[in-house]
Design a protein around this motif. Structure first.
Motif, PDB file in Angstrom:
ATOM      1  N   SER A  66      42.018  18.150  49.495  1.00 36.18           N
ATOM      2  CA  SER A  66      41.574  17.888  48.125  1.00 36.18           C
ATOM      3  C   SER A  66      41.304  19.184  47.366  1.00 36.18           C
ATOM      4  O   SER A  66      41.456  19.248  46.146  1.00 36.18           O
ATOM      5  CB  SER A  66      40.325  17.002  48.117  1.00 36.18           C
ATOM      6  OG  SER A  66      39.184  17.732  48.528  1.00 36.18           O
ATOM      7  N   LEU A  67      40.917  20.231  48.071  1.00 39.95           N
ATOM      8  CA  LEU A  67      40.686  21.525  47.421  1.00 39.95           C
ATOM      9  C   LEU A  67      42.000  22.209  47.058  1.00 39.95           C
ATOM     10  O   LEU A  67      42.057  22.976  46.092  1.00 39.95           O
ATOM     11  CB  LEU A  67      39.853  22.428  48.330  1.00 39.95           C
ATOM     12  CG  LEU A  67      38.428  21.961  48.598  1.00 39.95           C
ATOM     13  CD1 LEU A  67      37.770  22.869  49.634  1.00 39.95           C
ATOM     14  CD2 LEU A  67      37.610  21.917  47.328  1.00 39.95           C
ATOM     15  N   ASP A  68      43.052  21.937  47.830  1.00 33.71           N
ATOM     16  CA  ASP A  68      44.355  22.534  47.562  1.00 33.71           C
ATOM     17  C   ASP A  68      45.099  21.835  46.434  1.00 33.71           C
ATOM     18  O   ASP A  68      45.976  22.422  45.811  1.00 33.71           O
ATOM     19  CB  ASP A  68      45.225  22.504  48.829  1.00 33.71           C
ATOM     20  CG  ASP A  68      44.716  23.463  49.894  1.00 33.71           C
ATOM     21  OD1 ASP A  68      44.019  24.425  49.526  1.00 33.71           O
ATOM     22  OD2 ASP A  68      45.026  23.245  51.081  1.00 33.71           O
ATOM     23  N   GLU A  69      44.765  20.582  46.171  1.00 26.77           N
ATOM     24  CA  GLU A  69      45.447  19.808  45.143  1.00 26.77           C
ATOM     25  C   GLU A  69      44.472  19.517  44.007  1.00 26.77           C
ATOM     26  O   GLU A  69      43.596  18.661  44.137  1.00 26.77           O
ATOM     27  CB  GLU A  69      45.952  18.481  45.734  1.00 26.77           C
ATOM     28  CG  GLU A  69      46.951  18.677  46.850  1.00 26.77           C
ATOM     29  CD  GLU A  69      47.283  17.366  47.560  1.00 26.77           C
ATOM     30  OE1 GLU A  69      46.827  16.295  47.109  1.00 26.77           O
ATOM     31  OE2 GLU A  69      47.995  17.430  48.566  1.00 26.77           O
ATOM     32  N   PRO A  70      44.621  20.218  42.885  1.00 28.07           N
ATOM     33  CA  PRO A  70      43.670  20.012  41.800  1.00 28.07           C
ATOM     34  C   PRO A  70      43.760  18.589  41.242  1.00 28.07           C
ATOM     35  O   PRO A  70      44.839  18.015  41.136  1.00 28.07           O
ATOM     36  CB  PRO A  70      44.082  21.043  40.750  1.00 28.07           C
ATOM     37  CG  PRO A  70      45.480  21.399  41.074  1.00 28.07           C
ATOM     38  CD  PRO A  70      45.647  21.182  42.552  1.00 28.07           C
ATOM     39  N   ALA A  71      42.607  18.048  40.925  1.00 29.03           N
ATOM     40  CA  ALA A  71      42.565  16.710  40.340  1.00 29.03           C
ATOM     41  C   ALA A  71      42.945  16.793  38.864  1.00 29.03           C
ATOM     42  O   ALA A  71      42.730  17.804  38.202  1.00 29.03           O
ATOM     43  CB  ALA A  71      41.164  16.134  40.490  1.00 29.03           C
ATOM     44  N   ALA A  72      43.520  15.716  38.372  1.00 26.54           N
ATOM     45  CA  ALA A  72      43.866  15.658  36.949  1.00 26.54           C
ATOM     46  C   ALA A  72      42.577  15.603  36.143  1.00 26.54           C
ATOM     47  O   ALA A  72      41.670  14.832  36.449  1.00 26.54           O
ATOM     48  CB  ALA A  72      44.715  14.429  36.678  1.00 26.54           C
ATOM     49  N   ALA A  73      42.487  16.458  35.154  1.00 24.07           N
ATOM     50  CA  ALA A  73      41.318  16.486  34.272  1.00 24.07           C
ATOM     51  C   ALA A  73      41.826  16.632  32.846  1.00 24.07           C
ATOM     52  O   ALA A  73      41.730  17.699  32.246  1.00 24.07           O
ATOM     53  CB  ALA A  73      40.393  17.621  34.666  1.00 24.07           C
ATOM     54  N   PRO A  74      42.390  15.541  32.275  1.00 23.62           N
ATOM     55  CA  PRO A  74      43.005  15.645  30.947  1.00 23.62           C
ATOM     56  C   PRO A  74      42.035  16.117  29.869  1.00 23.62           C
ATOM     57  O   PRO A  74      42.419  16.889  28.988  1.00 23.62           O
ATOM     58  CB  PRO A  74      43.515  14.240  30.668  1.00 23.62           C
ATOM     59  CG  PRO A  74      42.979  13.360  31.731  1.00 23.62           C
ATOM     60  CD  PRO A  74      42.473  14.222  32.824  1.00 23.62           C
ATOM     61  N   ALA A  75      40.790  15.714  29.927  1.00 20.61           N
ATOM     62  CA  ALA A  75      39.831  16.139  28.900  1.00 20.61           C
ATOM     63  C   ALA A  75      39.618  17.641  28.951  1.00 20.61           C
ATOM     64  O   ALA A  75      39.580  18.318  27.912  1.00 20.61           O
ATOM     65  CB  ALA A  75      38.510  15.398  29.080  1.00 20.61           C
TER      66      ALA A  75
END
Length: 89
Positions: A66-75
């Motif tokens: 999860s640290l290697d794959e950034p989460a989507a944060a559209p805002a």
């Protein structure tokens, strides 16, 4: 062996005091030495639990992934792309 200069006092009920004294005698230690050893061991366990995080290997692998794959944060993406109101010169 470190020089003992600190003092800790405690109160106990009769039954607990007798139990501690009996256990100390079986270990061929003074009550003070027995209580100090027990308290130090307990302190080591508490500190070890608070200084280290233990988790199953699968959970750890998922955490690293999860640290290697950034989460989507559209805002946040939109905010980062906005024109700045103030520019430092």
């Amino acid at each position: 062996m470190a020089t003992k200069t600190e003092r800790i006092e405690m109160r106990t009920d009769r039954d607990s005091g007798a139990k501690i004294a009996q256990a100390a005698e079986r270990e061929q230690k003074s009550v003070s030495a027995f209580v100090l050893d027990a308290a130090t061991s307990a302190a080591d366990r508490v500190l070890a639990r608070s200084e280290h995080t233990i988790m199953p290997a699968k959970q750890f692998d998922e955490l690293l992934q999860s640290l290697d794959e950034p989460a989507a944060a559209p805002a946040l993406t939109r905010l980062a792309r906005r024109e700045r109101r103030f520019i430092r010169e």
